[in-house]
Every structure is written in structure tokens, then in C-alpha cells.
Design a protein around this motif. Structure first.
Motif, PDB file in Angstrom:
ATOM      1  N   GLU A 285      -5.805  11.088 -13.114  1.00 51.17           N
ATOM      2  CA  GLU A 285      -5.660   9.876 -13.308  1.00 51.17           C
ATOM      3  C   GLU A 285      -6.653   8.949 -13.279  1.00 51.17           C
ATOM      4  O   GLU A 285      -7.191   8.317 -12.484  1.00 51.17           O
TER       5      GLU A 285
ATOM      6  N   TYR B  85      -2.023   1.395 -13.821  1.00 51.33           N
ATOM      7  CA  TYR B  85      -1.605   2.656 -13.005  1.00 51.33           C
ATOM      8  C   TYR B  85       0.190   2.714 -13.197  1.00 51.33           C
ATOM      9  O   TYR B  85       0.860   3.486 -13.386  1.00 51.33           O
TER      10      TYR B  85
ATOM     11  N   VAL C 249       1.836   6.053 -14.695  1.00 52.77           N
ATOM     12  CA  VAL C 249       2.513   6.990 -13.810  1.00 52.77           C
ATOM     13  C   VAL C 249       3.886   6.965 -14.221  1.00 52.77           C
ATOM     14  O   VAL C 249       4.323   8.239 -14.058  1.00 52.77           O
TER      15      VAL C 249
ATOM     16  N   HIS D  20      -3.360   0.323  -5.268  1.00 52.98           N
ATOM     17  CA  HIS D  20      -2.554   0.079  -4.023  1.00 52.98           C
ATOM     18  C   HIS D  20      -2.380  -1.136  -3.363  1.00 52.98           C
ATOM     19  O   HIS D  20      -1.726  -1.146  -2.637  1.00 52.98           O
TER      20      HIS D  20
ATOM     21  N   SER E 178      -6.995  10.535  -8.681  1.00 57.43           N
ATOM     22  CA  SER E 178      -7.713   9.508  -9.386  1.00 57.43           C
ATOM     23  C   SER E 178      -9.322  10.173  -9.068  1.00 57.43           C
ATOM     24  O   SER E 178      -9.602  10.319  -7.922  1.00 57.43           O
TER      25      SER E 178
ATOM     26  N   ARG F  93       3.861  11.648  -2.518  1.00 63.45           N
ATOM     27  CA  ARG F  93       2.401  10.975  -2.316  1.00 63.45           C
ATOM     28  C   ARG F  93       2.476  10.178  -1.074  1.00 63.45           C
ATOM     29  O   ARG F  93       3.727  10.036  -0.187  1.00 63.45           O
TER      30      ARG F  93
ATOM     31  N   ARG G  37       3.890  17.473  -8.873  1.00 62.49           N
ATOM     32  CA  ARG G  37       2.785  17.037  -9.237  1.00 62.49           C
ATOM     33  C   ARG G  37       1.558  16.680  -8.177  1.00 62.49           C
ATOM     34  O   ARG G  37       1.956  16.175  -7.103  1.00 62.49           O
TER      35      ARG G  37
ATOM     36  N   ALA H 282      -1.664  14.017  -8.555  1.00 61.03           N
ATOM     37  CA  ALA H 282      -2.049  13.169  -9.577  1.00 61.03           C
ATOM     38  C   ALA H 282      -3.223  12.409  -8.924  1.00 61.03           C
ATOM     39  O   ALA H 282      -3.238  11.101  -8.749  1.00 61.03           O
TER      40      ALA H 282
HETATM   41  N1  GLU Z   1      -3.612   8.402  -8.565  1.00 62.67           N
HETATM   42  C1  GLU Z   1      -3.026   7.691  -7.451  1.00 62.67           C
HETATM   43  C2  GLU Z   1      -3.968   7.929  -6.203  1.00 62.67           C
HETATM   44  O1  GLU Z   1      -4.827   8.849  -6.335  1.00 62.67           O
HETATM   45  C3  GLU Z   1      -1.847   8.285  -6.975  1.00 62.67           C
HETATM   46  C4  GLU Z   1      -0.757   8.130  -7.873  1.00 62.67           C
HETATM   47  C5  GLU Z   1       0.807   8.607  -7.466  1.00 62.67           C
HETATM   48  O2  GLU Z   1       0.666   9.511  -6.829  1.00 62.67           O
HETATM   49  O3  GLU Z   1       1.755   8.152  -7.996  1.00 62.67           O
HETATM   50  O4  GLU Z   1      -3.974   7.385  -5.377  1.00 62.67           O
END
Ligand code: GLU
Length: 307
Positions: free
Chosen positions: A42, A185, A189, A115, A10, A203, A6, A8
């Protein structure tokens, strides 16, 4: 079973070189094995996320040739439309006595930065009786945290190797719902990767320390967990992490300077997939992709790239 990966993102700004680096590795890993990819938006944070950024990032990914098979413009793949699923998971945790309302004022701010996590094993709200919690709720809408057990969660990251975390002391009870009703989040997630049948998560390394609590949530919710690969972050020559606000390396600037093949060539060299930064096609890279060649440590971007 075919691998399913995936993207994902934001949609809080234009993607930068570091985002592209992670997405390229997610794409290569899946395409190398003939698997498929989901693009999930996201956009949980209604203040920072804008649909315009989501449309732009899809266009940027297409420009680079990083295709996906599912999601993207489908509304059901945008987290802002998936609240019912998160509420269902929340209810399951609540039934098991794993959630509690939290009235600490810092929580809202912490939740906005997925984060960044501050260990908070001794949140005073954890010990409130139902009557105390009700009295506080009358004055102030609570956030909700999930109660973590005294437990060490260990897993083997596909790139970084073995990793362990003691949930109670290194993570602490963590937020899953904000006081304004937005879902956190960490919960979303897990629910989404499971619901979308994702088997492989690639990621940035900044999320490595989130993985034990996510693995514990998978277990608590009775959901199957994917495999994880945490890839290096890209650093500017002065050591700072590339961030969306550093527009110097956003993909808009990069698109004015490079063709898709040239940009892929630069990224492929940083990812250890070729010796020189020469132009390359995404498909050709996928065929010869090898995780064993990907560096584990963060990568400092050459100063010429920032000019
Ligand atoms: N949406 C998150 C970001 O853009 C990433 C989340 C993930 O990969 O678990 O930092």
C-alpha cells in the motif's frame, strides 16, 4: 468458497511488533482454514513510502515464516501501479453524483494519515454550484470527497462483535482523491480487496471506525464485501501505541534478540494461543488456531520486551 486473506502493509518504515501481531493473526486465520493470502503493497503516498521498506518487510515476513501465495514482488500488487482501477471506481461514483471537489486546505494533511479521520459533515464545498466549483478550480487544484448519505451502517466484526456508525454524523463526507492526484486509502483498499478476491480482512482495531465507510463504498460500487476481524493494538507500558517511529520494537531489533520461533511464541501468547511464551512453529500454531481465544482489548507489551 476457500477463504482468501491479505497482508496490506504501507512501506513507510520497518515493521514493529504490533504490525507482526496483526499479520500473524491474518496468516493464522487463513492457514487454519487452508485458504490463501495476498501480499499487497500500500504505497499510495509517494513521500512516505519507499520501495526499500517494501523489500525489507517481505524479507522480514519470510524470516518469520509468514508466507503468502500471491503478490509481493509483482508490480501489479503495488498500489502505486493501480491508479487506473481507482480512476475507474472514481468515475463510477462521479457518474452517480457522489463526488465533489473540495478546496479546504486541511484536506491534504488529513489524507496523509488514513487512520485519523476528522468528522466533517458540513464541508462548505459540498454546496458549491458547478460554476462556483469551476471558479475555485481555476485558482487551486481540488481534492475530492465522496458524499455520504444519512444512513447507519452496521456489521458484525468477527472479533469485536456488532458495530454501527451513522455515516453523516460520525463520519462525514470523506476524501477519496488528494489535490496532488494521489488516491486516498479508503477508496483504494475497497477497490483492491474486491479486485483481488479477498474474503477476509484481519487488521488493527484502529481501522474499525473506517469499516462502515468502506462497506458503504462496496455497496455504492456494487462490489462484494469481505468479512472483517479487527485485532487489538499493542501498547507500550506507558500507554502509547507502538508506531513505526519507535524503533525500539522494530523487527530489526527483535531479529537480533530472538529466533523466529521465539518471536512467534511471544506473539502467540499475546494472541491467547498458548499459555507460555515458549518457541513455536508457525504451522503448529495454525493447526490449533482459535479466534475465540484472541483478546479483544489492546495489549500492553511487557516492559522486558522493550529493553
Ligand atoms: N496499509 C494500512 C496500514 O499499513 C492497512 C490497511 C488495511 O489493512 O486495510 O496501516
Amino acid at each position: 468458497m476457500p477463504v482468501k486473506g491479505r497482508f496490506a502493509p504501507s512501506p513507510s518504515g520497518r515493521m514493529h511488533l504490533g504490525n507482526l501481531f496483526s499479520f500473524l493473526l491474518a496468516w493464522l486465520s487463513v492457514r487454519h482454514e487452508g485458504g490463501s493470502l495476498v501480499l499487497r503493497i500500500e504505497d499510495l503516498d509517494p513521500v512516505r513510502c519507499l520501495p526499500a521498506h517494501a523489500w525489507q518487510l517481505m524479507e522480514d515476513l519470510e524470516w518469520l515464516g509468514l508466507t503468502w501465495d500471491e503478490g509481493g514482488d509483482g508490480a501489479s500488487y503495488w498500489q502505486s501501479n493501480r491508479g487506473r482501477l481507482y480512476a475507474g471506481a472514481f468515475a463510477r461514483l462521479e457518474e452517480r453524483g457522489l463526488t465533489y471537489p473540495c478546496f479546504c486546505s486541511r484536506l491534504q494533511r488529513l489524507n496523509e494519515a488514513p487512520h485519523i479521520h476528522v468528522v466533517s459533515p458540513s464541508c462548505p464545498c459540498a454546496g458549491f454550484t458547478p460554476e462556483e466549483a469551476a471558479a475555485h478550480t481555476a485558482e487551486k487544484a481540488p481534492s475530492y470527497r465522496v458524499r455520504v448519505p444519512r444512513k447507519t451502517v452496521s456489521f458484525v466484526d468477527g472479533l469485536q462483535g456488532p458495530y454501527s456508525q451513522d455515516l453523516a454524523t460520525e463520519c462525514g463526507d470523506f476524501p477519496i482523491k488528494r489535490a496532488d492526484g494521489a488516491w486516498a486509502y479508503q477508496l483504494a483498499v475497497v477497490v483492491d480487496d474486491a479486485a483481488m478476491g479477498v474474503t477476509q480482512v484481519v487488521r488493527g482495531r484502529d481501522l474499525l471506525s473506517s469499516t462502515p465507510r468502506q462497506l458503504w463504498l462496496y455497496e455504492a460500487l456494487g462490489l462484494p464485501a469481505p468479512a472483517f476481524y479487527h485485532v487489538p493494538l499493542l501498547l507500550a507500558p506507558d500507554g502509547r501505541r507502538l508506531a513505526k517511529r519507535d524503533a525500539d520494537l522494530d523487527i530489526g531489533a527483535l531479529r537480533r534478540r530472538y529466533t523466529p520461533g521465539e518471536l512467534l511464541g511471544l506473539l502467540a501468547q499475546m494472541a491467547g494461543q498458548q499459555d507460555s511464551p515458549g518457541p513455536v512453529a508457525a504451522r503448529a500454531l495454525a493447526e490449533r488456531f482459535d479466534w475465540a481465544k484472541v483478546p479483544r482489548e489492546d495489549i500492553t507489551v511487557a516492559p522486558e520486551l522493550l529493553q
